[in-house]
Design a protein around this motif. Sequence first.
Motif, mmCIF file in Angstrom:
data_model
loop_
_atom_site.group_PDB
_atom_site.id
_atom_site.type_symbol
_atom_site.label_atom_id
_atom_site.label_comp_id
_atom_site.label_asym_id
_atom_site.label_seq_id
_atom_site.Cartn_x
_atom_site.Cartn_y
_atom_site.Cartn_z
ATOM 1 N N HIS A 90 1.066 -1.260 0.023
ATOM 2 C CA HIS A 90 0.002 -0.060 0.029
ATOM 3 C C HIS A 90 0.967 1.308 -0.049
ATOM 4 C CE1 HIS A 90 -3.231 -2.932 1.402
ATOM 5 N NE2 HIS A 90 -2.286 -3.293 2.135
ATOM 6 N N VAL A 91 0.385 2.355 -0.519
ATOM 7 C CA VAL A 91 0.881 3.723 -0.564
ATOM 8 C C VAL A 91 -0.170 4.587 -0.075
ATOM 9 C CG1 VAL A 91 1.516 5.841 -1.553
ATOM 10 C CG2 VAL A 91 2.739 3.498 -1.882
ATOM 11 N N ILE A 92 0.044 5.301 1.030
ATOM 12 C CA ILE A 92 -0.885 6.416 1.561
ATOM 13 C C ILE A 92 -0.269 7.698 1.318
ATOM 14 C CG2 ILE A 92 -2.083 7.265 3.575
ATOM 15 C CD1 ILE A 92 -3.082 4.556 2.788
ATOM 16 N N PHE A 93 -1.137 8.649 0.585
ATOM 17 C CA PHE A 93 -0.740 10.021 0.443
ATOM 18 C C PHE A 93 -1.779 10.720 0.691
ATOM 19 C CE2 PHE A 93 -0.219 14.253 -1.891
ATOM 20 C CZ PHE A 93 1.017 14.485 -1.530
ATOM 21 N N VAL A 94 -1.483 11.763 1.883
ATOM 22 C CA VAL A 94 -2.670 12.606 2.452
ATOM 23 C C VAL A 94 -2.512 13.895 1.759
ATOM 24 C CG1 VAL A 94 -3.303 13.806 4.736
ATOM 25 C CG2 VAL A 94 -2.137 11.553 4.702
ATOM 26 N N THR A 95 -3.840 14.528 1.342
ATOM 27 C CA THR A 95 -3.916 15.759 0.869
ATOM 28 C C THR A 95 -4.689 16.454 1.943
ATOM 29 O OG1 THR A 95 -6.254 14.727 -0.068
ATOM 30 C CG2 THR A 95 -4.207 14.943 -1.655
ATOM 31 N N ASP A 96 -5.254 16.463 3.039
ATOM 32 C CA ASP A 96 -6.017 17.286 3.647
ATOM 33 C C ASP A 96 -6.328 16.491 4.988
ATOM 34 O OD1 ASP A 96 -7.332 19.591 4.406
ATOM 35 O OD2 ASP A 96 -9.173 18.808 3.724
ATOM 36 N N GLY A 97 -6.018 17.403 6.072
ATOM 37 C CA GLY A 97 -6.300 16.674 7.399
ATOM 38 C C GLY A 97 -5.227 16.033 8.187
ATOM 39 N N LEU A 98 -5.392 15.399 9.047
ATOM 40 C CA LEU A 98 -4.640 14.667 9.980
ATOM 41 C C LEU A 98 -4.765 13.029 10.190
ATOM 42 C CD1 LEU A 98 -1.961 14.861 11.696
ATOM 43 C CD2 LEU A 98 -3.444 15.568 13.562
ATOM 44 N N ILE A 99 -3.914 12.161 9.939
ATOM 45 C CA ILE A 99 -4.174 10.856 10.345
ATOM 46 C C ILE A 99 -2.810 10.344 11.102
ATOM 47 C CG2 ILE A 99 -5.497 10.258 8.139
ATOM 48 C CD1 ILE A 99 -2.921 8.767 7.428
ATOM 49 N N THR A 100 -3.235 9.400 12.126
ATOM 50 C CA THR A 100 -2.236 8.677 12.967
ATOM 51 C C THR A 100 -2.377 7.039 12.357
ATOM 52 O OG1 THR A 100 -2.394 9.803 14.827
ATOM 53 C CG2 THR A 100 -1.825 7.461 15.029
ATOM 54 N N LEU A 101 -1.157 6.881 11.604
ATOM 55 C CA LEU A 101 -0.797 5.591 10.809
ATOM 56 C C LEU A 101 -0.236 4.844 11.942
ATOM 57 C CD1 LEU A 101 -1.226 4.017 8.098
ATOM 58 C CD2 LEU A 101 1.151 5.189 7.598
ATOM 59 N N THR A 102 -0.296 3.513 12.094
ATOM 60 C CA THR A 102 0.510 2.522 12.763
ATOM 61 C C THR A 102 0.897 1.568 11.919
ATOM 62 O OG1 THR A 102 -1.269 1.378 13.726
ATOM 63 C CG2 THR A 102 -0.499 2.997 15.117
ATOM 64 N N ILE A 103 1.971 1.007 11.873
ATOM 65 C CA ILE A 103 2.413 0.056 11.110
ATOM 66 C C ILE A 103 3.332 -1.076 11.856
ATOM 67 C CG2 ILE A 103 3.615 -0.793 8.870
ATOM 68 C CD1 ILE A 103 3.422 2.296 7.890
ATOM 69 N N ASP A 104 2.818 -2.153 12.102
ATOM 70 C CA ASP A 104 3.526 -3.001 12.825
ATOM 71 C C ASP A 104 4.085 -2.481 14.351
ATOM 72 O OD1 ASP A 104 3.449 -5.000 10.863
ATOM 73 O OD2 ASP A 104 5.293 -4.372 10.002
ATOM 74 N N GLY A 105 3.027 -1.691 14.974
ATOM 75 C CA GLY A 105 3.160 -1.227 16.149
ATOM 76 C C GLY A 105 3.952 0.257 16.401
ATOM 77 N N GLN A 106 4.289 0.596 15.064
ATOM 78 C CA GLN A 106 5.089 1.956 15.056
ATOM 79 C C GLN A 106 4.129 2.807 14.651
ATOM 80 O OE1 GLN A 106 8.557 2.801 16.157
ATOM 81 N NE2 GLN A 106 7.556 5.009 15.895
ATOM 82 N N GLY A 107 3.917 4.080 15.410
ATOM 83 C CA GLY A 107 2.984 5.167 15.190
ATOM 84 C C GLY A 107 3.437 6.268 14.482
ATOM 85 N N SER A 122 2.073 -6.759 6.462
ATOM 86 C CA SER A 122 2.213 -5.871 7.542
ATOM 87 C C SER A 122 0.722 -5.454 8.271
ATOM 88 C CB SER A 122 2.355 -4.122 7.200
ATOM 89 O OG SER A 122 3.888 -4.239 6.397
ATOM 90 N N ARG A 123 0.538 -5.487 9.693
ATOM 91 C CA ARG A 123 -0.311 -5.105 10.428
ATOM 92 C C ARG A 123 -0.479 -3.632 10.735
ATOM 93 N NH1 ARG A 123 -3.054 -9.065 13.214
ATOM 94 N NH2 ARG A 123 -3.561 -7.450 14.607
ATOM 95 N N TRP A 124 -1.479 -3.099 9.975
ATOM 96 C CA TRP A 124 -1.549 -1.493 10.215
ATOM 97 C C TRP A 124 -3.002 -1.102 10.437
ATOM 98 C CZ3 TRP A 124 -3.604 1.581 6.047
ATOM 99 C CH2 TRP A 124 -4.061 0.697 4.781
ATOM 100 N N THR A 125 -2.880 0.139 11.043
ATOM 101 C CA THR A 125 -4.227 0.906 11.060
ATOM 102 C C THR A 125 -4.079 2.304 10.896
ATOM 103 O OG1 THR A 125 -3.558 1.510 13.507
ATOM 104 C CG2 THR A 125 -4.470 -0.615 13.477
ATOM 105 N N VAL A 126 -5.315 2.948 10.741
ATOM 106 C CA VAL A 126 -5.709 4.319 10.292
ATOM 107 C C VAL A 126 -6.767 4.956 11.242
ATOM 108 C CG1 VAL A 126 -6.138 6.023 8.582
ATOM 109 C CG2 VAL A 126 -4.887 3.620 7.908
ATOM 110 N N LEU A 127 -6.368 6.144 11.951
ATOM 111 C CA LEU A 127 -7.395 6.800 12.755
ATOM 112 C C LEU A 127 -7.388 8.443 12.342
ATOM 113 C CD1 LEU A 127 -9.313 7.161 14.861
ATOM 114 C CD2 LEU A 127 -7.455 7.503 16.505
#
Length: 280
Positions: A90-107, A122-127
């Motif tokens: 995956h690739v994530i590219f942010v254009t607006d706002g704020l996210i917290t991304l965790t990848i294998d426990g790293q935030g 990978s184990r990942w989350t988005v908030l």
Amino acid sequence: MTGYYAPKGGLPPQTSLMTGRAVFTEAYCFIPKGCFSDIVTSALPGWEKARLWLIARPMSGFSETFSQYVMEVEPGGGSDAPDAETGAEHVIFVTDGLITLTIDGQGYELDAGGYAYIPPGSRWTVLAEGKTPARFHWVRKLYEPAPGLGAPTAFVTNDRDVKPSPMPDTNGVWATTRFADPADLRHDMHVNIVTFQPGGVIPFEETHVMEHGLYVLQGKAVYKLNQDWVEVEAGDFMWLRAYCPQACYAAGPGPFRYLLYKDVNRHARLRGPGAFGPAR
């Protein structure tokens, strides 16, 4: 760099003319920003307070390697299990706002211009952490291993922290922000940002095996797609199959920038889907 375009949805009024610029051909698809209305959004299992515009997906006989979403996540929304697809990168590219991304426990915190590469497995989350909706592009591809090479490692950066590389003999009017090292053959896709200053051009018809997704982040230009010259502006999306000729002229008045997907660094398949030989 700032000022990335992000769709806001809504619907045009009943008094609007229907005629627009959208077109789907055997060589390319063009989705103008006016198509990003509420009526064409989707939802995903495992995501809360989120909707998306699904603007590219593998299609037999057309573009077969990737999918691309334009995500909109309300404050407090997101996912602890974003994608159940085994083997996807995956690739994530942010254009607006704020996210917290965790990848294998790293935030990581990503604001506008934030870029993340997430390897397969990978184990990942988005908030979405801000007070306004988070908007970001999400590019997905099944990772294609290569003999003697492991999968790439995760990394997070920002557009403002990566120096664009000028194309040769262009005096800097055509440059590419390369987030992944082009010499790192572990990567089988690149998602970069291409920038043209006013007057910059692609001075020949590029024709190549790489499939493309081009989302215009800023500015306007005329872009040649197969045999057609198309006016494009911020918020438009171009989706090109392999070998579709392309060229560009950016007249200005400001920079013209787009997020570019392409598949790289792998042999052409001779067996299975998209090829002639039977699958093993």
